[in-house]
Each structure stands twice: as structure tokens, then as C-alpha cells.
Enzyme design. Structure first.
Site, mmCIF file in Angstrom:
data_model
loop_
_atom_site.group_PDB
_atom_site.id
_atom_site.type_symbol
_atom_site.label_atom_id
_atom_site.label_comp_id
_atom_site.label_asym_id
_atom_site.label_seq_id
_atom_site.Cartn_x
_atom_site.Cartn_y
_atom_site.Cartn_z
ATOM 1 N N CYS A 59 3.206 31.625 64.327
ATOM 2 C CA CYS A 59 4.419 31.107 63.692
ATOM 3 C C CYS A 59 4.136 29.753 63.057
ATOM 4 C CB CYS A 59 5.533 30.973 64.723
ATOM 5 S SG CYS A 59 7.059 30.278 64.037
ATOM 6 N N PRO A 60 4.294 29.623 61.745
ATOM 7 C CA PRO A 60 4.049 28.318 61.097
ATOM 8 C C PRO A 60 5.086 27.265 61.471
ATOM 9 C CG PRO A 60 4.961 29.870 59.517
ATOM 10 C CD PRO A 60 4.683 30.654 60.766
#
Length: 414
Positions: free
Chosen positions: A144-145
Site C-alpha cells: 500500500c503506497p
């Protein structure tokens, strides 16, 4: 409490560098803007603190902010958990199950070689961008960025709670924004035949607020409202996706693998039905795999219970070599169809000898691609042998011999 201490102490101080990324910067910026504007609008212009409702509303806004940030930083800094260095696992490892996935068992150690990936029933794989070490992620779902980290075994619950609390907090904030603009603009609008006038200097509340609700406050509130509504929609959709994953006990990577397994069975073996090995058959049982009263997920991140009738190799297929194959690109002695349908790729062919075992991960109608299961004597010279081979040189095995000898009731590696 232990989780909270791990967040505060930052046992690995280099983890703080995760904040220096566009994902956390944007996420924390949105949280800060929506929370700050909601508190300012509520106290100054909509629901003052000297009223009981205003005090409760203000406490609730603070509560949303604290819970959102707590779960957000838990998901970021606690992380998904990594397989201990030197951990020896009895597992068959392969590659190409997912794009860019490369794993191998070399001298008893699981070594990740790429940014993302999976290993059959154990889906790990992430290069630790902070330390530069190659570490395997436990039960990896995705990277997940927004938290600049992977979502996996240890932080899946915190990440999902963050996805739940963020939209709820934004809905509360959006209500404050709408009511603030409504109450402040209601008596300031005047309508003419062809014009609409807004007198921003007129006070709506008596006594007047310390800071008047001017044009700048209106613009800031409107901007925060847009952020709150956008976050509610976007993050809310992510929450429903994660809940679907949890209730099925199936990660995003495993969903992709399952589709491959079903397509392969449908295309080649129509009489078989694929059963996902980690679905316990009950949504409540699957839910309890991630969420517990103690806050610590079940298991150790390495061993997982499987569904009755399944085994740890349910996400792949093992074959036994029944005829020798020289490793030539277009073998004439394997049939005309095999000769003319040789894969048009630079990937190698592997030499096979009768009695060897192959773990196949993908294939064509007349060709398969996989890793050869190496003997201990061969492992000393080479870590892996993989490539294409004719399908008619092998026959399918129900499962690994090592699996058959496992004690009854023993948990299987995931």
C-alpha cells in the site's frame, strides 16, 4: 500495549523514513486538514463548546482523529511481519506464480529476490526499501503506497480498521462542514430580480464568534468538504474490498493464483473442482483469523490451518517424470503437436530424467513450465533448475511425498 510501545519506541529508527514518501504525506495531510477544519468550524461557527452537544461533538472529533492515526501508524510502523532470517521451512518454492515473483530455498533459507511475489501457499515477498535487506513478508496481501508498507499478517487488522474509521470520521466531518456553511450563509443571502448577494460581514451567531466566518473560511471549509467526501468514497471502497478478502481468508495475491488454478482445471481437467485451502468454510472463522480480542492475529505468521481435504500444495501442481527429455527446443520424438507448439520464448528448456519431480506453475496445451525438485547433492552446486518441458513426459501427482508423511492434524505452511 506492546503494539503501542513498538509504535512509540521505533525499534528500527530507519522505519521513520517511511514517512518521507508521497503516500503518507498525502494521507496525513488529508487527515490533518479534515480534522483541523472540522474542529475549527464546530467550535467557532456551528456548535460552541459551552453547550453539552458541542462538547460531546468536539470530543467525538478528537476521538476519530486519535483512532484513525493510531491504526494508521500501527499499519505503517508495526508492518506485516517478516520471516526470520535463517528460518527453515519445509515448503516447495517456485517462481512465476505472480508477475515478478522470484523465490527460492537455498541451503535451508527462504530468500526473496524481487519486490513482490509469493511462494505457493506462503505468500511473502518484499524488498525492505529502508534497510536494503531482502525480507519475506508474512501473508502478504498487497503493498500500500498510502502507508508506504505492505499489508500482511501483523498489520492486516490495523489497516482494515483504518479503512473503516477514516470514512466514518470523514462523514462526521462532512456533516460539520455542511451545517457550518448552511448556518453561516442562511441569513446572509439576499435575492434580487437578477442577482444573489452574500454579505459575509454579517454575524450569524449572538454573541458573534471570535473569528468571523469570512470568504477565506468559506473556501477552506468547502475544500475540506471535498476532501472528506472523496476520502469517504475512495477509502470506503477499499474497506469493502479488504472485508471481502478477510471473510474469504484469501489475499489479493491468492485470488490471482486461484483464478489461474481454476482456469487450468477448467481447460485441462474438467472433472476436478478446485477448493481454496485456507477458506475455513465459515465467514466467522475466517474473520477470527485476522481480528482477535487481544489485537494479536492468530498463529505465528508461518503455519496456518487448512481446510479439510486440502494440502499446502493446492495452489500448484506436482508432476513426476515418466519419460526422459533431453532439453531440446523442438523435440521430434515427443510428437508432431509438441514439436510445432514449442513455446516462442527465450526461457530455457530443462533436461528431465525418469523418476524426477517437477513443480509446474503454468503451461500450454502440450508444454509445462516449472521448477525441478532438486536432491541435496544437486543443491550444493545449483540453487534451482526451471524451464519448459513437454507435458507428455510427466504425469500428475496428487501431492508431495513429504506432505503425505506429515503427521495427521499438523498445520501446513502458508
Amino acid at each position: 500495549m506492546g503494539t503501542f510501545c513498538s509504535v512509540i519506541k521505533f525499534e528500527n529508527l530507519q522505519e521513520v523514513k517511511r514517512l518521507c514518501h508521497w503516500g503518507p504525506i498525502i494521507a496525513l495531510g488529508v487527515i490533518a486538514i479534515c480534522s483541523t477544519m472540522a474542529m475549527i468550524d464546530s467550535v467557532l461557527w456551528y456548535w460552541p463548546l459551552h453547550t453539552t452537544g458541542g462538547s460531546m461533538n468536539f470530543i467525538m472529533l478528537i476521538n476519530w482523529t486519535v483512532m484513525i492515526l493510531y491504526n494508521y501508524f500501527n499499519a505503517m510502523f508495526v508492518g506485516p511481519g517478516f520471516v526470520p532470517l535463517g528460518k527453515i521451512l519445509r515448503i516447495a518454492c517456485t517462481s512465476n506464480i505472480v508477475k515478478s515473483a522470484k523465490h527460492t530455498r537455498h541451503h535451508g533459507h527462504i530468500i526473496a529476490e524481487s519486490v513482490t511475489g509469493t511462494v505457493f501457499a506462503i505468500h511473502w515477498g518484499l524488498i525492505n526499501l529502508i534497510t536494503g535487506l531482502l525480507l519475506c513478508v508474512m501473508k502478504m496481501d498487497h503493498h500500500c503506497p498510502w502507508i508506504n508498507n505492505c499489508c500482511g499478517y501483523q498489520n492486516h487488522a490495523s489497516f482494515t480498521l483504518f479503512l473503516l474509521l477514516a470514512p466514518l470520521g470523514c462523514i462526521h466531518a462532512a456533516f460539520i462542514f455542511v451545517m457550518t456553511m448552511y448556518t453561516q450563509l442562511y441569513n446572509r443571502l439576499s435575492f434580487g430580480w437578477n442577482t444573489v448577494k452574500i454579505d459575509m460581514s454579517a454575524a450569524r451567531r449572538d454573541p458573534p464568534p471570535i473569528i468571523p466566518f469570512g470568504l477565506a473560511a468559506f473556501a477552506a471549509t468547502l475544500f475540506a468538504l471535498g476532501l472528506a467526501l472523496g476520502t469517504t468514497i475512495a477509502v470506503g471502497m477499499l474497506f469493502f474490498i479488504q472485508m471481502k478478502i478477510i471473510l474469504r481468508n484469501k489475499t489479493s495475491i491468492e485470488s490471482w493464483i486461484e483464478e489461474k488454478a481454476k482456469d487450468r482445471i477448467q481447460y485441462y481437467q474438467l472433472d476436478e473442482v478446485f477448493v481454496f485451502p485456507y477458506d475455513m468454510g465459515s465467514r466467522w472463522k475466517n474473520f477470527k483469523q485476522v481480528f482477535t480480542w487481544s489485537g494479536v492475529p492468530k498463529g505465528d505468521g508461518l503455519d496456518w490451518p487448512i481446510r479439510e481435504g486440502c494440502h499446502q500444495y493446492s495452489l500448484t501442481v506436482q508432476y513426476k517424470v515418466i519419460e526422459d527429455y533431453s532439453g531440446t527446443c523442438c523435440p521430434l520424438n515427443r510428437g508432431i503437436k509438441t514439436f510445432f507448439t514449442s513455446p516462442c520464448t527465450e526461457e530455457p528448456r530443462i533436461r528431465l530424467q525418469k523418476g524426477e519431480f517437477i513443480l509446474a506453475t503454468r503451461g500450454l496445451r502440450y508444454w509445462l513450465y516449472g521448477d525441478k525438485i532438486l536432491d541435496d547433492s544437486i543443491k550444493e552446486d545449483v540453487s534451482r533448475i526451471r524451464g519448459w518441458f513437454p507435458r507428455n513426459c510427466v504425469e500428475k501427482c496428487p501431492c508431495d511425498a513429504e506432505t503425505d508423511q506429515a503427521p495427521e492434524g499438523e498445520k501446513k505452511n502458508r
